[in-house]
Scaffold this active site. Structure first.
Site, PDB file in Angstrom:
ATOM      1  N   ASP A 120       0.826  -1.207   0.000  1.00  0.00           N
ATOM      2  CA  ASP A 120       0.000   0.000   0.000  1.00  0.00           C
ATOM      3  C   ASP A 120       0.861   1.258   0.000  1.00  0.00           C
ATOM      4  O   ASP A 120       0.503   2.264  -0.620  1.00  0.00           O
ATOM      5  CB  ASP A 120      -0.904  -0.003   1.238  1.00  0.00           C
ATOM      6  CG  ASP A 120      -1.872  -1.175   1.237  1.00  0.00           C
ATOM      7  OD1 ASP A 120      -2.080  -1.759   0.160  1.00  0.00           O
ATOM      8  OD2 ASP A 120      -2.413  -1.501   2.303  1.00  0.00           O
ATOM      9  N   ASN A 146      -5.009   9.239   1.553  1.00  0.00           N
ATOM     10  CA  ASN A 146      -5.454   8.691   2.835  1.00  0.00           C
ATOM     11  C   ASN A 146      -5.979   9.767   3.777  1.00  0.00           C
ATOM     12  O   ASN A 146      -7.160   9.805   4.076  1.00  0.00           O
ATOM     13  CB  ASN A 146      -4.329   7.917   3.523  1.00  0.00           C
ATOM     14  CG  ASN A 146      -4.302   6.459   3.140  1.00  0.00           C
ATOM     15  OD1 ASN A 146      -5.151   5.990   2.392  1.00  0.00           O
ATOM     16  ND2 ASN A 146      -3.334   5.722   3.643  1.00  0.00           N
ATOM     17  N   ASP A 174      -4.708  15.115  21.228  1.00  0.00           N
ATOM     18  CA  ASP A 174      -3.425  14.842  20.576  1.00  0.00           C
ATOM     19  C   ASP A 174      -3.401  15.290  19.127  1.00  0.00           C
ATOM     20  O   ASP A 174      -2.331  15.510  18.556  1.00  0.00           O
ATOM     21  CB  ASP A 174      -3.097  13.353  20.647  1.00  0.00           C
ATOM     22  CG  ASP A 174      -2.565  12.950  22.016  1.00  0.00           C
ATOM     23  OD1 ASP A 174      -2.409  13.841  22.864  1.00  0.00           O
ATOM     24  OD2 ASP A 174      -2.306  11.760  22.226  1.00  0.00           O
TER      25      ASP A 174
END
Length: 377
Positions: free
Chosen positions: A68, A142, A172
């Site tokens: 990927d 992505n 975060d």
């Protein structure tokens, strides 16, 4: 054009075999990157007829040899139109690579002569604004991630969608992902898994300091703006598909929207490939099936019992405490427990059979295990 995972001997050999086959069988010009061409030359291969790919070169289709990450690397080479990609699985995970390298000639020949089905995978267009000017533009397949980096302070950014203030993110970080990215970083952060044909964007927090902050799915028409305010305790960081990481300073902005240039990836069957990847690569909802509730495969406390259902014979001569411990034992736990409390055996049997205990206990009797389990002692 052929893009491969670098410095892996068997992948290099497969790439070279494909190049030779395309040149001799279909009389095609093949392009590779400069680094790949050098690697071939160092292995003693004749690269005279092999062309080096430049940014301005237009190609008909691209072949990916790797995992990927190789596909993400290849897509990142094209900021606008991306040629159809034929992915062969030669990496680790292989979520986006449905084709086996052993079938390379069959897959390529069929695509060249007949064509094939393509999955269009959404991309996101990102602009980083610094001091009111466009600092850089990126296109991701992505996700784009804003995180606190090495800072010990919470990330503090304001997010807007279609011009409206959405929320202030304290945590975060924050992820804006495509459906393809829904099975990447967003999945690890608790985001939903989306089919690649769902037109959406996933807004997913990373370790938010709030119990009610959950991922949200927006339509692909949404326009996002992420701003690091002057009140933030520290600077943040931003990355694009895990690459090109840069500092996100106070006052900086990121504009994110749906890209007009999706990625076309060859597939066998779009939904079949996706379900196979989710179940085999991510092992989604894989568990042992529940056993059927039958005597041959009954379950007790999660442990399967495979006993034979057979009649059991007991002979009882007395019901005092000493005699009850000497009862004939069988493999059935129910039969063993039936008379383990001998002092109350007469009373229990009387209640069950509505007969004098002496009448019942003075003779031998046969009963089936299934009947014994329903006596309600």
């Amino acid at each position: 054009m052929i893009v491969k995972k670098p410095f892996v001997e068997h992948i290099s050999q497969s790439a070279w075999d494909i190049i030779v086959w395309l040149q001799t069988t279909h009389d095609m010009e093949c392009f590779v990157q400069f680094e790949t061409k050098q690697e071939f030359e160092s292995n003693g291969m004749d690269t005279t007829n092999l062309k080096e790919w430049l940014d301005s070169e237009s190609v008909d289709f691209a072949i990916s040899l790797g995992g990927d990450g190789t596909i993400l690397y290849m897509v990142n080479m094209f900021s606008h139109t991306v040629p159809p990609i034929i992915p062969f699985a030669m990496g680790s995970l292989g979520f986006l690579t449905p084709f086996d390298i052993m079938n390379q000639r069959k897959v390529l020949n069929n695509f060249i002569l007949v064509g094939g089905s393509l999955t269009l995978r959404t991309r996101l267009s990102c602009k980083v604004i610094k001091e009111g000017k466009v600092h850089c533009q990126k296109v991701v397949m992505n996700e784009v991630v804003v995180d606190r980096g090495t800072s010990s302070s919470l990330l503090n950014v304001d997010t807007f969608v279609d011009g409206q203030h959405l929320t202030c993110v304290l945590g975060d970080g924050i992820i804006l992902a495509t459906p393809t990215g829904s099975t990447a970083y967003s999945l690890s952060a608790g985001g939903s898994i989306c089919h690649p044909q769902v037109p959406c964007m996933i807004f997913c927090p990373i370790c938010p300091h709030s119990l009610s902050f959950r991922p949200v799915i927006f339509p692909d028409s949404a326009h996002f703006k992420i701003v690091l305010g002057q009140a933030a305790r520290d600077n943040a960081w931003v990355s694009f598909d895990g690459r090109d990481r840069m500092m996100f300073e106070r006052g900086d902005e990121i504009l994110v929207k749906h890209s007009r240039y999706p990625v076309a990836v060859l597939c066998r069957n779009e939904t079949e490939d996706w379900i196979t990847s989710v179940t085999t690569c991510l092992r989604w909802n894989l568990r042992d099936n529940q056993k059927s509730w039958t005597r041959a495969g009954a379950t007790t406390g999660g442990v399967t019992r495979k006993e034979e259902s057979r009649p059991l014979e007991l002979k009882i001569e007395d019901v005092d405490a000493q005699k009850a411990q000497d009862l004939e034992r069988t493999t059935s736990t129910e039969a063993t427990d039936l008379f383990k409390t001998s002092s109350d055996a007469s009373e229990h049997l009387y209640r069950s059979f509505c007969k004098p205990a002496s009448t019942i206990l003075s003779r031998s009797f046969r009963y089936d295990e299934a009947a014994a389990t329903t006596m309600n002692f």
